[in-house]
Scaffold this active site. Sequence first.
Site, PDB file in Angstrom:
ATOM      1  N   GLU A 105       0.836  -1.210   0.000  1.00 44.93           N
ATOM      2  CA  GLU A 105       0.000   0.000   0.000  1.00 44.93           C
ATOM      3  C   GLU A 105       0.867   1.254   0.000  1.00 44.93           C
ATOM      4  O   GLU A 105       0.548   2.246  -0.668  1.00 44.93           O
ATOM      5  CB  GLU A 105      -0.923  -0.017   1.215  1.00 44.93           C
ATOM      6  CG  GLU A 105      -2.009  -1.095   1.127  1.00 44.93           C
ATOM      7  CD  GLU A 105      -2.879  -1.157   2.374  1.00 44.93           C
ATOM      8  OE1 GLU A 105      -4.089  -0.930   2.257  1.00 44.93           O
ATOM      9  OE2 GLU A 105      -2.323  -1.428   3.461  1.00 44.93           O
ATOM     10  N   GLU A 125      -3.788  -9.432   4.271  1.00 46.23           N
ATOM     11  CA  GLU A 125      -4.533  -9.078   5.482  1.00 46.23           C
ATOM     12  C   GLU A 125      -5.706 -10.005   5.765  1.00 46.23           C
ATOM     13  O   GLU A 125      -6.065 -10.228   6.928  1.00 46.23           O
ATOM     14  CB  GLU A 125      -5.032  -7.626   5.377  1.00 46.23           C
ATOM     15  CG  GLU A 125      -3.955  -6.573   5.533  1.00 46.23           C
ATOM     16  CD  GLU A 125      -3.273  -6.224   4.221  1.00 46.23           C
ATOM     17  OE1 GLU A 125      -2.558  -5.213   4.181  1.00 46.23           O
ATOM     18  OE2 GLU A 125      -3.460  -6.964   3.221  1.00 46.23           O
TER      19      GLU A 125
END
Length: 693
Positions: A105, A125
């Site tokens: 990210e 995640e």
Amino acid sequence: MPVNYEIRDGIAILTLHNPPVNGLGIATRRGLVESLDRACDDDAVKGVVVTGGARAFSGGADIREFNRPEASQEPTLPTVITAFEASPKPVVAAIEGMALGGGLELALGMHHRIAASGAQIGLPEVKLGLLPGAGGTQRFPRAVGLETAVNMIVSGTPVAASRLADTRLFDAVVEEGVLDAAIALCREVAESGATLPRVRDWTIEHPDAEGFLGFARNGVAAASAHYPAPLKCMDAIEAAVKRDFEAGLAVEREAFAQLLASDESRALRHAFFSERAAGKVAGLDASVVPRSIDAVGIVGAGTMGGGIAMNFLNAGIPVTLLELGQEALDRGLATIRRNYENSARKGKLTAEQVEARMALLTPTLSYDDLAHADLVVEAVFEEMGVKEAVFGRLDDLAKPGAILASNTSTLDVDRIAQFTRRPSDVLGTHFFSPANVMKLLEVVRGKATAPDVLATVMALARRIGKTAVVSGVCDGFIGNRMIEQYSRQAGFLLEEGALPQQVDRAMEAFGMAMGPFRMGDLAGNDIGWAIRKRRAVDSPEITYSRTADLLCEMGRFGQKTGAGWYDYAPGDRTARPSPVVDAMIEAYSAEQGITRRRIDDQEIVERLVYALVNEGALILEEGIAAKASDIDVVYLTGYGFPVWRGGPMFHADTVGLYNVLRSMRRFAKGLHGDAWEPSPLLVELAETGRSFN
């Protein structure tokens, strides 16, 4: 410093330095923003390159900060990403090793990215019950396309950067010289004066986005019944397609907050940390130097011995496999080869790899051929007299410093050690069946086991891909000692009114991979029968339902005999309820004067699970397990306990120990109430409002 700053020919190089994976904790986040500001304020700096060095760009957020104040301290990861995205000078990510989770990210917030072809790229995640919470569900589909993004985000599986080379994610994917290539690109962009691209401004193009999202959502829903995160990922990705960037970010952040507070995510994070904590052994000094293990001997070429051998062969460690008869040895070798060839047929191994592993295996009928081994694992019949004979022979011929390990599942390792003149070199290595598949290894530390012996086996477990948990010596160690109480309650439930299929159905609905009676049929009911016979002598005060013994007296040992608690058709493992077994159970209840009653599924689940919990508490009190999380790891990796419940001890914490104890005291008033004496530790924790973990 968590971020090193240097200038090379007008380009500021920010190198993350937070080993082992450059996690993005608060100190690293501050270091990144401060370094960026320093570069932007320096007129001599034309651009910025961010790297993590050769081992890892970044493994992502520091999940130890979750639910702690540091997680929300500024600069948060979204703030850091926004800062890089808004930089007036070009920023290039130089990715080697990995860019996972928050690390990816972060890279997505930079203007350009160059990666090594083998770098691992992903957003894992979901495996912690979460979704990418720093713009990953919004930027990643814009960079790699909708279908690739859905597959990777929902599965959490990373891929090599080379697999994404034809997407907009990377400006270049190179075999070597990643940092030099990033510096060159950064200088070129700076000198060109070109507008700096932002991933957030890109559009997601797909010929039928709505149709694909609907199809994908149906598949995800079917595959993630107990896990809310995958569908939340779909919600956020759909927002990336249908809304503007800021609105999509709002959906992502709300979903992340909901998941972070969920029991499922808490359980998955607990499992993640617990598995890593299991390798940290209390009282074992980090300075202890493990012994070298370059050759392994195994006594016994049966199901367990052959499976154990494969673990070492897979790691490239030569194995000498001993049997006392040629027929048994040939059978064991054939099974090992067949297992490898099955893997080759499935594309998991090449034919060359099969032959390379078989070439590391030396069969023998002579104990003398074990004399060179650094480690010898005994994998013979579970009977103390047999163990004594084996360890006596090993003691006579094994070289000084060789480690002698027993694969016993219940027997006294201290007593086994006394069969030798070197008890400090002896310990238990309880592999789980099938040993070449199951991750769990209970490492049983005897009272005389030397620290370097324990350290060696723990390190070796990692080398062969096992999750090792240290246990003290007791009957059954951690896992089997607890499952004994679970099985006792299952038997008592049969006497009182339940039938095997109802008990199994209730436990499988709870999330267990297999109910206790299906598990017994798979493992072989005669194994439990032999253990009960031994315990009738060693611990006559422990009572059991006689139904399991009656079953074995009928010759119903399980799948291997075509009949156990269930009936099985030839060549078919489908468990079919047996009228014969049901009749036997009902007749036994009548014989004992027990009036059968209706038992609901909640009682079944609570009695079986809380029996595990109570015995686990006793194991903690006695120091057999060092910490409650070790018990959870044993059950998550070896006994099919649902990962999304975090293990029996974590599940008890989630229910509340006060409520667990209250239920146990209710059960103590029932027919088999003497089995419900609560652990003093459980009572203390429940009454003081504390928990196991």
